[in-house]
Design an enzyme around this catalytic site. Sequence first.
Site, short mmCIF file in Angstrom:
data_model
loop_
_atom_site.label_atom_id
_atom_site.label_comp_id
_atom_site.label_asym_id
_atom_site.label_seq_id
_atom_site.Cartn_x
_atom_site.Cartn_y
_atom_site.Cartn_z
N ASN A 134 0.84 -1.20 0.00
CA ASN A 134 0.00 0.00 0.00
C ASN A 134 0.88 1.25 0.00
OD1 ASN A 134 -0.50 -1.50 2.77
ND2 ASN A 134 -0.95 0.56 3.36
N ASP A 135 0.84 2.07 1.00
CA ASP A 135 1.42 3.41 0.90
C ASP A 135 2.91 3.45 0.51
OD1 ASP A 135 -0.87 3.36 2.39
OD2 ASP A 135 -0.04 4.38 4.13
#
Length: 578
Positions: A134-135
């Site tokens: 994700n990020d």
Amino acid sequence: MMQFKIASAHGYKYEFWISVKSDLAQSLHTQPALAIYEGDKLLFKIQEASKAAQYFHYTHEGTSKKLTLHIDNHGIELPLFYFYDPKTVDEKGITYVRFDKGDIQFYDEPQIAQYYQKNHRPVLHFTPFSGWINDPNGLCKYNDEYHLFYQYHPINSAWGPMHWGHAKSKDLITWTHQPVFLHPEQNLWMLDATGGAFSGTAYVDKDNILRFFYTERLAAYDLYGGYKEIQKLAVPNKETIEPRYIETILDTYPDGVKDDFRDPKVWYDEKDYLYKMILGSNYKGNSAILLYTSPDMLNWDFHSPLYIAPEYFSKNDGRCVECPDFFKLGDHWVMIFGIVGYEEAATGRFNLLYALVGSFENNVFTPYSDELQILDFATEYYAMQSFKADDRQLAFAWLYNWANEPNPNLPYSGDLSLPREFHLNDDLQLCMQPVAEIKNYRQNEQSIKITSAQTLFNNQNSRSFEISLTDIADKEFELQMFNEKQQHFCSLKYVDHILSLVPKSNTQSQYIYPLKKLDDLRLFFDQGIIEVFANSGVACGTLRLQQVQQCTQLQIKSEEQSDITLTSWGYAPKSHIQ
Ligand code: FRU
């Protein structure tokens, strides 16, 4: 039991994640789950693996003879296995090892590029070799190279105990995979918990000293509350960047804050000789950004909330700020943040990013206007992080927003956006444009004038291309995109002074941006990822269409003799090692 030969030399490091397929499966523990031999000599052994995944590593102290790996293939799984020479990993990256139906395959940098090509991975967008991401985290330019870290769950393509993956690049597009950088503090798979090394940022000081600040969510049993988040500092080894030591720098919450207290960003304020840190949180019931100060990066004092979001966010399920960003752009300060959980009633979009431009004096941020600028008029642009590199403020985001299901047929989950560069326009609106480096990957330039309705076949470049429209002179148009089955999957329209993206797969949400005048427009398509930049990037729209791989046909409809100029380029990967 399978046996394989594997390359080795003095100092080689092998890292792997093991789990038992089922309780009884590991050959009733009569044989080791995994063993490493040099000739007859046993070097390393895992007698019993567990059902919960575990991480192991082995550093070879012996000679350059090939090693033999013994693996209880009926009993165990090795969801991630790689090895590398620490002396050359920086330049050459790691070699992934995959076990497939009794066979072993090695992927080092040239083969990773071939594997990506064969499996139709996005060309311009970063994706992991396997697992969930994700990020983007810890973005920085350090010793003339770009480092990208990312939230990573190495053992499958679902979110789980968080690690930091790592890759590096000379041009922000072509990446060399590096060993996992941060692990959760505890084995969370064993505890059947989530948490781990959450998002954070890098800070490079003027003497080129690099530090990482991030959040550790301690073993958590609920996704929405009741957890503890603490802030950590990772001090890297100067040469290898591996963490040399990690310290807890903040583990108490200020009054008015509970649960959500994460995603630090740090900078040095030369005016008051203090380090500053912001954190995403919820302060007394509203999504907020908290400001901390420190004389030494180790001892942090809560100063005040730097920003409290309007109440309507919390009234519409907004839980807290995530991944706040705050930086100076020219003479102005820019604040960017996401609010998780919030759904925008008017458009049906989730988890959006917002920007404010203003001044920052005496630890107070004063936006020039309270009106929040929406950073993306579509939806899959979340957890953005920016960093300063030379004179540019650059950013990556995660092409997802927690609201859409990933494609279960892919061996990985998660793509990052194009690298983008920020600037402010004359109205002090924040604009983003893809970085110039992307142009080095362009091929097959074609340019046409659009008369009225036209079909543009783009087979050659169907997986990865860019379209640029100029001389629009306020003409209306609709650009329709078709997949290899001749299905119309998305349109980009400019009608009635509204720019819109209309994917066929989502009829509940609206992706629109009112624009009095459309001056220029760029659209990137990369294996189901669509990124649109209009009017020098003041209007950006990002979609990650999980089920779309190719765009084999484009049709454009516009007014008679519209004379819009359409230029297109295909994109092809470059070898990882130049
Ligand atoms: C944003 C986020 C961050 C957190 C991380 C956990 O997508 O929820 O707030 O640090 O992801 O993976």
